[in-house]
Design a protein around this motif. Structure first.
Motif, PDB file in Angstrom:
ATOM      1  N   GLY A   1     -25.105  47.200  -0.692  1.00 14.12           N
ATOM      2  CA  GLY A   1     -26.192  46.309  -1.087  1.00 14.12           C
ATOM      3  C   GLY A   1     -26.065  44.944  -0.441  1.00 14.12           C
ATOM      4  N   ALA A   2     -27.102  44.131  -0.600  1.00 12.68           N
ATOM      5  CA  ALA A   2     -27.088  42.761  -0.093  1.00 12.68           C
ATOM      6  C   ALA A   2     -28.094  41.934  -0.877  1.00 12.68           C
ATOM      7  N   ASN A   3     -27.832  40.647  -0.924  1.00 14.44           N
ATOM      8  CA  ASN A   3     -28.718  39.722  -1.627  1.00 14.44           C
ATOM      9  C   ASN A   3     -28.802  38.444  -0.798  1.00 14.44           C
ATOM     10  N   PHE A   4     -29.985  38.155  -0.270  1.00 14.34           N
ATOM     11  CA  PHE A   4     -30.203  36.975   0.558  1.00 14.34           C
ATOM     12  C   PHE A   4     -31.173  36.026  -0.147  1.00 14.34           C
TER      13      PHE A   4
ATOM     14  N   GLY B   1     -39.958  25.625  -4.786  1.00 19.85           N
ATOM     15  CA  GLY B   1     -38.743  25.354  -5.545  1.00 19.85           C
ATOM     16  C   GLY B   1     -37.560  25.343  -4.601  1.00 19.85           C
ATOM     17  N   ASN B   2     -36.418  24.926  -5.092  1.00 18.78           N
ATOM     18  CA  ASN B   2     -35.194  24.867  -4.292  1.00 18.78           C
ATOM     19  C   ASN B   2     -34.155  25.828  -4.842  1.00 18.78           C
ATOM     20  N   SER B   3     -33.314  26.347  -3.956  1.00 17.14           N
ATOM     21  CA  SER B   3     -32.198  27.179  -4.371  1.00 17.14           C
ATOM     22  C   SER B   3     -30.976  26.857  -3.521  1.00 17.14           C
ATOM     23  N   ASP B   4     -29.824  26.807  -4.163  1.00 15.67           N
ATOM     24  CA  ASP B   4     -28.549  26.622  -3.472  1.00 15.67           C
ATOM     25  C   ASP B   4     -27.709  27.897  -3.517  1.00 15.67           C
ATOM     26  N   LEU B   5     -28.324  29.017  -3.892  1.00 16.05           N
ATOM     27  CA  LEU B   5     -27.589  30.270  -3.963  1.00 16.05           C
ATOM     28  C   LEU B   5     -27.087  30.695  -2.585  1.00 16.05           C
ATOM     29  N   LYS B   6     -25.882  31.249  -2.549  1.00 24.32           N
ATOM     30  CA  LYS B   6     -25.355  31.803  -1.313  1.00 24.32           C
ATOM     31  C   LYS B   6     -25.907  33.211  -1.123  1.00 24.32           C
ATOM     32  N   SER B   7     -25.726  33.732   0.078  1.00 20.70           N
ATOM     33  CA  SER B   7     -26.151  35.095   0.384  1.00 20.70           C
ATOM     34  C   SER B   7     -24.918  35.982   0.459  1.00 20.70           C
TER      35      SER B   7
ATOM     36  N   GLU C   1     -19.442  36.797   1.689  1.00 22.64           N
ATOM     37  CA  GLU C   1     -20.249  35.688   1.169  1.00 22.64           C
ATOM     38  C   GLU C   1     -20.600  34.738   2.309  1.00 22.64           C
ATOM     39  N   LEU C   2     -21.889  34.438   2.444  1.00 20.75           N
ATOM     40  CA  LEU C   2     -22.394  33.548   3.485  1.00 20.75           C
ATOM     41  C   LEU C   2     -23.047  32.336   2.834  1.00 20.75           C
ATOM     42  N   ASN C   3     -22.917  31.184   3.447  1.00 19.09           N
ATOM     43  CA  ASN C   3     -23.597  30.010   2.907  1.00 19.09           C
ATOM     44  C   ASN C   3     -25.107  30.220   2.938  1.00 19.09           C
ATOM     45  N   ALA C   4     -25.590  30.997   3.939  1.00 19.75           N
ATOM     46  CA  ALA C   4     -27.026  31.283   4.115  1.00 19.75           C
ATOM     47  C   ALA C   4     -27.167  32.295   5.230  1.00 19.75           C
ATOM     48  N   VAL C   5     -28.370  32.832   5.419  1.00 18.23           N
ATOM     49  CA  VAL C   5     -28.605  33.693   6.577  1.00 18.23           C
ATOM     50  C   VAL C   5     -29.522  33.024   7.593  1.00 18.23           C
TER      51      VAL C   5
ATOM     52  N   ILE D   1     -43.741  31.721  -4.077  1.00 14.67           N
ATOM     53  CA  ILE D   1     -42.385  32.189  -4.334  1.00 14.67           C
ATOM     54  C   ILE D   1     -42.456  33.702  -4.513  1.00 14.67           C
ATOM     55  N   GLY D   2     -41.365  34.405  -4.198  1.00 12.48           N
ATOM     56  CA  GLY D   2     -41.416  35.847  -4.367  1.00 12.48           C
ATOM     57  C   GLY D   2     -40.076  36.516  -4.132  1.00 12.48           C
ATOM     58  N   THR D   3     -40.024  37.810  -4.479  1.00 13.60           N
ATOM     59  CA  THR D   3     -38.836  38.632  -4.315  1.00 13.60           C
ATOM     60  C   THR D   3     -39.167  39.850  -3.468  1.00 13.60           C
ATOM     61  N   ILE D   4     -38.362  40.050  -2.437  1.00 12.63           N
ATOM     62  CA  ILE D   4     -38.520  41.164  -1.502  1.00 12.63           C
ATOM     63  C   ILE D   4     -37.466  42.220  -1.817  1.00 12.63           C
ATOM     64  N   ILE D   5     -37.869  43.469  -1.773  1.00  9.32           N
ATOM     65  CA  ILE D   5     -36.920  44.582  -1.850  1.00  9.32           C
ATOM     66  C   ILE D   5     -37.064  45.411  -0.576  1.00  9.32           C
ATOM     67  N   LEU D   6     -35.972  45.543   0.161  1.00 14.69           N
ATOM     68  CA  LEU D   6     -35.923  46.424   1.317  1.00 14.69           C
ATOM     69  C   LEU D   6     -35.070  47.631   0.926  1.00 14.69           C
ATOM     70  N   ARG D   7     -35.660  48.796   0.933  1.00 18.14           N
ATOM     71  CA  ARG D   7     -34.944  50.000   0.492  1.00 18.14           C
ATOM     72  C   ARG D   7     -34.473  50.798   1.709  1.00 18.14           C
ATOM     73  N   TYR D   8     -33.134  50.935   1.812  1.00 20.76           N
ATOM     74  CA  TYR D   8     -32.511  51.752   2.840  1.00 20.76           C
ATOM     75  C   TYR D   8     -32.041  53.061   2.203  1.00 20.76           C
ATOM     76  N   GLU D   9     -31.526  53.956   3.015  1.00 17.34           N
ATOM     77  CA  GLU D   9     -31.161  55.272   2.503  1.00 17.34           C
ATOM     78  C   GLU D   9     -30.105  55.207   1.404  1.00 17.34           C
ATOM     79  N   THR D  10     -29.101  54.312   1.575  1.00 17.37           N
ATOM     80  CA  THR D  10     -27.985  54.284   0.617  1.00 17.37           C
ATOM     81  C   THR D  10     -27.784  52.933  -0.061  1.00 17.37           C
ATOM     82  N   PHE D  11     -28.657  51.976   0.200  1.00 19.62           N
ATOM     83  CA  PHE D  11     -28.515  50.662  -0.437  1.00 19.62           C
ATOM     84  C   PHE D  11     -29.843  49.921  -0.368  1.00 19.62           C
ATOM     85  N   ASP D  12     -29.930  48.851  -1.147  1.00 13.24           N
ATOM     86  CA  ASP D  12     -31.105  47.985  -1.157  1.00 13.24           C
ATOM     87  C   ASP D  12     -30.700  46.565  -0.754  1.00 13.24           C
ATOM     88  N   VAL D  13     -31.631  45.858  -0.161  1.00 11.92           N
ATOM     89  CA  VAL D  13     -31.472  44.436   0.129  1.00 11.92           C
ATOM     90  C   VAL D  13     -32.517  43.686  -0.696  1.00 11.92           C
ATOM     91  N   THR D  14     -32.053  42.727  -1.499  1.00  7.17           N
ATOM     92  CA  THR D  14     -32.948  41.885  -2.284  1.00  7.17           C
ATOM     93  C   THR D  14     -33.011  40.515  -1.635  1.00  7.17           C
TER      94      THR D  14
END
Length: 332
Positions: A144-147, A232-238, A248-252, A212-225
């Motif tokens: 999985g991944a979360n960006f 709005g602002n976000s300081d979340l890492k990817s 863990e990445l500071n950003a993509v 604002i929105g949330t993307i889901i990319l569905r791969y065969e064995t995992f999802d990317v959110t």
């Protein structure tokens, strides 16, 4: 030396020109603006530069061989088309085009006229981006991944005041997905390939585009959110999740830090660095291909960029359709 012309006189254009000059392989030659005074004001710090307020005259300049286009999104297609038909290479700021049909036509025209088209998605040209790509097979299967890329736009203040600035207008192909969302979508497709399905759950603002929105990319064995937004602002890492740990990445959109944590939380810091001007590496990549068009290895690399641009464009188009976000360009 690449003789560069620009369309658009905002901050991102200035940053690209500075990056291009930093490579030592470009010279700003011409500036187009609808107002001549605006072009002259932009160009004054760059020495002798031709300034014009007529687009046809701009593209007819013989000394010009490459054009960087950073006008409102909906204008990219016609301007790129005019540039290609005038024999110029075109570098089009992301998102290059509004629809897959526009993308396909420009790619075909560029091939027919033996010029080059580049989508300026700068993050995929960073050396740090390649560093991440090189370690994706080292930690077991990806699960999985979360960006996240979310940054408040001051132009949203105008929306709240009842106005409709270009970047928030369906008439100009605006919104969060096609602006900031392009970076994480590019990252996902460059690292993981084309997804099997794409979904976009958007919150529209009063202009009719997504804030604002949330993307889901569905791969065969995992999802990317992917979370993206301009209201709005976000300081979340990817993060990218593997069977045996988390990267863990500071950003993509601009990778400056990357740390791998294994299951016992031991950390390994990856050697990534970032340029002071984040557009230098893409400008250098474009120059390498422009100056060495006949090199088979560079030609293959260029084709990879083209196919990635095509895939990203199609994915974003499908996401807009899923979220029922319509642009004027869709009606063409």
């Amino acid at each position: 030396m690449i003789h560069l012309g620009i369309i658009g006189t905002n901050w991102i254009t200035d940053q690209f020109v500075q990056a291009a000059h930093e490579t030592g392989r470009y010279q700003l030659t011409a500036v187009y603006s609808r107002k001549l005074a605006t072009a002259q004001s932009f160009a004054e710090k760059y020495g002798e530069v031709t300034c014009v307020d007529d687009l046809t005259a701009f593209f007819q300049l013989e000394e010009l061989d490459t054009v960087y286009i950073a006008s409102p999104n909906s204008l990219h297609f016609e301007q790129a088309k005019q540039g290609i038909l005038s024999g110029k290479n075109v570098i089009v700021e992301k998102p290059a085009f509004s629809t897959p049909s526009e993308m396909a036509e420009i790619i075909e025209l560029a091939n027919e006229n033996q010029v080059l088209f580049f989508e300026a998605a700068r993050n995929i040209h960073e050396k740090s981006f390649d560093t991440i790509a090189s370690v994706l097979t080292e930690h077991g299967n990806i699960i999985g991944a979360n960006f996240t890329y979310m940054k408040y736009s001051s132009r949203y203040d105008a929306v709240l005041a009842g106005e409709e600035p270009n970047i928030f207008s369906p008439h100009f192909s605006g919104g969060a997905l096609v602006d900031l969302g392009v970076y994480p979508v590019y990252a996902a497709l460059a690292w993981f390939g084309r997804p099997q399905n794409v979904y976009y759950f958007a919150r529209k603002i009063m202009t009719g585009v997504d804030g604002i929105g949330t993307i889901i990319l569905r791969y065969e064995t995992f999802d990317v959110t992917i979370q993206t937004g301009k209201i709005g602002n976000s300081d979340l890492k990817s993060e990218i999740y593997f069977e045996n740990g988390t990267l863990e990445l500071n950003a993509v959109n601009a990778i400056e830090q990357a740390v791998f944590y294994d299951r016992t939380n031991n950390e390994t810091v990856l050697p990534v660095t970032a340029q002071a001007n984040p557009m230098v590496e893409e400008a250098a990549d474009f120059a390498e291909v422009i100056e060495n068009k006949a090199d088979p290895q560079l030609g293959a690399r260029y084709e990879e960029w083209i196919e990635l641009a095509r895939d990203v464009n199609e994915a974003i188009y499908l996401m807009r359709k899923h979220a029922e976000i319509s642009f004027d360009a869709d009606k063409e």
